[in-house]
Design a protein around this motif. Structure first.
Motif, short mmCIF file in Angstrom:
data_model
loop_
_atom_site.label_atom_id
_atom_site.label_comp_id
_atom_site.label_asym_id
_atom_site.label_seq_id
_atom_site.Cartn_x
_atom_site.Cartn_y
_atom_site.Cartn_z
N THR A 109 87.56 -24.28 -44.79
CA THR A 109 87.27 -25.67 -45.19
C THR A 109 87.80 -25.93 -46.59
O THR A 109 88.40 -26.99 -46.85
CB THR A 109 85.75 -25.91 -45.14
N ARG A 110 87.56 -25.00 -47.51
CA ARG A 110 88.05 -25.16 -48.88
C ARG A 110 89.58 -25.22 -48.90
O ARG A 110 90.17 -26.01 -49.66
CB ARG A 110 87.57 -24.00 -49.74
N LEU A 111 90.23 -24.39 -48.10
CA LEU A 111 91.69 -24.39 -48.06
C LEU A 111 92.23 -25.69 -47.50
O LEU A 111 93.19 -26.28 -48.02
CB LEU A 111 92.18 -23.20 -47.23
N SER A 112 91.61 -26.18 -46.43
CA SER A 112 92.01 -27.45 -45.84
C SER A 112 91.89 -28.58 -46.86
O SER A 112 92.78 -29.43 -46.98
CB SER A 112 91.17 -27.75 -44.61
N ALA A 113 90.79 -28.59 -47.61
CA ALA A 113 90.58 -29.63 -48.62
C ALA A 113 91.61 -29.54 -49.74
O ALA A 113 92.12 -30.55 -50.22
CB ALA A 113 89.17 -29.52 -49.19
N ALA A 114 91.94 -28.30 -50.15
CA ALA A 114 92.93 -28.11 -51.22
C ALA A 114 94.31 -28.59 -50.78
O ALA A 114 95.04 -29.22 -51.56
CB ALA A 114 92.98 -26.64 -51.62
N ILE A 115 94.66 -28.31 -49.53
CA ILE A 115 95.96 -28.76 -49.02
C ILE A 115 96.00 -30.28 -48.95
O ILE A 115 96.99 -30.91 -49.35
CB ILE A 115 96.24 -28.14 -47.65
N SER A 116 94.93 -30.89 -48.46
CA SER A 116 94.89 -32.35 -48.37
C SER A 116 95.02 -32.99 -49.75
O SER A 116 95.78 -33.95 -49.93
CB SER A 116 93.58 -32.80 -47.71
N ALA A 117 94.32 -32.42 -50.73
CA ALA A 117 94.39 -32.97 -52.08
C ALA A 117 95.80 -32.82 -52.65
O ALA A 117 96.32 -33.74 -53.30
CB ALA A 117 93.38 -32.26 -52.98
N GLY A 118 96.43 -31.69 -52.40
CA GLY A 118 97.78 -31.47 -52.89
C GLY A 118 98.79 -32.41 -52.25
O GLY A 118 99.69 -32.92 -52.92
N GLN A 119 98.64 -32.63 -50.95
CA GLN A 119 99.55 -33.54 -50.26
C GLN A 119 99.39 -34.97 -50.75
O GLN A 119 100.38 -35.70 -50.92
CB GLN A 119 99.32 -33.47 -48.74
N LEU A 120 98.16 -35.38 -51.00
CA LEU A 120 97.92 -36.74 -51.48
C LEU A 120 98.42 -36.93 -52.91
O LEU A 120 98.86 -38.02 -53.29
CB LEU A 120 96.42 -37.06 -51.41
N ALA A 121 98.36 -35.87 -53.71
CA ALA A 121 98.79 -35.97 -55.10
C ALA A 121 100.30 -35.93 -55.25
O ALA A 121 100.83 -36.37 -56.27
CB ALA A 121 98.16 -34.85 -55.92
N GLY A 122 100.99 -35.39 -54.24
CA GLY A 122 102.44 -35.25 -54.33
C GLY A 122 103.17 -36.21 -53.43
O GLY A 122 102.72 -37.33 -53.17
N ALA A 123 104.31 -35.76 -52.94
CA ALA A 123 105.14 -36.56 -52.04
C ALA A 123 105.45 -35.73 -50.80
O ALA A 123 105.06 -34.56 -50.70
CB ALA A 123 106.44 -36.97 -52.74
N LYS A 124 106.16 -36.33 -49.84
CA LYS A 124 106.49 -35.62 -48.62
C LYS A 124 107.27 -34.35 -48.95
O LYS A 124 108.26 -34.38 -49.69
CB LYS A 124 107.33 -36.51 -47.70
N ASN A 125 106.80 -33.23 -48.41
CA ASN A 125 107.40 -31.91 -48.62
C ASN A 125 107.35 -31.47 -50.08
O ASN A 125 108.04 -30.53 -50.48
CB ASN A 125 108.86 -31.88 -48.14
N ALA A 126 106.51 -32.11 -50.89
CA ALA A 126 106.40 -31.74 -52.30
C ALA A 126 104.97 -31.96 -52.78
O ALA A 126 104.71 -32.81 -53.63
CB ALA A 126 107.38 -32.54 -53.14
N PRO A 127 104.01 -31.19 -52.24
CA PRO A 127 102.63 -31.35 -52.69
C PRO A 127 102.47 -30.91 -54.13
O PRO A 127 103.25 -30.10 -54.65
CB PRO A 127 101.85 -30.44 -51.74
N VAL A 128 101.45 -31.42 -54.77
CA VAL A 128 101.13 -31.04 -56.14
C VAL A 128 99.69 -30.53 -56.16
O VAL A 128 98.75 -31.30 -55.92
CB VAL A 128 101.29 -32.23 -57.11
N TYR A 129 99.53 -29.25 -56.44
CA TYR A 129 98.20 -28.65 -56.42
C TYR A 129 97.60 -28.60 -57.82
O TYR A 129 98.30 -28.34 -58.80
CB TYR A 129 98.27 -27.24 -55.83
#
Length: 213
Positions: A109-129
């Motif tokens: 669950t924590r990993l899924s949330a971290a990925i979602s946050a990174g994808q929303l903060a970045g761009a397509k194929n370029a997440p920002v964690y």
């Protein structure tokens, strides 16, 4: 009434999972076709091949996503192979990529949330964690972190850079949760790079794992 917890993903209780007799193999770093330009096979094909090779547990660690998790659970149930859930995260600030393995459903669950946050903060194929957020999540103890895909070419001979990266990863995630990852694809640079990674792991007293990445 449906179970409010839901049947999401089957995580074995570590107390009920004895170590295999004779030394089994768990492959912890595999890209499926869900990782564009990194993997070519569908999850079901990877599970079937893992069973053929005698692998006892398989992780699907797609790039910046958990695309194959459900299909892994279903295929593993059919073939009777152990499952490991994780993802490879591409970090910025010169840290390259890491592999995050969920130790539990909470870790997933924590990993899924971290990925979602990174994808929303970045761009397509370029997440920002958020590195601070990843560090905090790792210190909860629900993740095992591998040092990720090996550097190739001339970078594999840069011992100072390899040691510096390991130092930064230890600072972020701690010695308890970080694992040095060795990969040998029979390339000329594999030996020097693995020697540097292993030396850095010994200096920090990190556990070492071998994967096929």
């Amino acid at each position: 009434m449906a179970d409010p917890r839901g049947k999401v993903l089957p995580f074995p209780d570590r107390r009920d999972a004895p170590m295999p007799v004779g030394g089994g193999w768990a492959e912890l770093h595999v890209h499926s076709a869900g990782s564009f330009l990194f993997g070519a096979n569908h999850v079901e094909e990877l599970v079937a091949e893992a069973v053929r090779l005698g692998i006892e547990a398989l992780a699907i660690t797609d790039t910046n996503g958990l695309y194959g998790a459900r299909r892994l659970a279903e295929a593993a149930g059919e073939y009777g192979i152990g499952t490991v859930y994780g993802a490879e995260l591409t970090l910025d600030q010169g840290l390259g990529s890491i592999v995050v393995i969920a130790r539990s459903l909470l870790g997933f669950t924590r990993l899924s949330a971290a990925i979602s946050a990174g994808q929303l903060a970045g761009a397509k194929n370029a997440p920002v964690y958020d590195l601070d957020a990843l560090s905090a999540a790792a210190h909860e103890g629900q993740w095992a972190i591998l040092t990720g895909c090996p550097v190739l070419g001339e970078a594999a001979y840069d011992t100072d850079a390899i040691h510096a990266r390991m130092d930064r990863l230890v600072d972020l995630f701690g010695r308890t949760h970080l694992h040095a990852e060795l990969v040998d694809h029979r390339l000329p640079e594999d030996g020097p790079r693995n020697a540097a990674v292993h030396a850095a792991a010994q200096r920090w007293r990190l556990p070492v794992v071998a994967t096929n990445a």
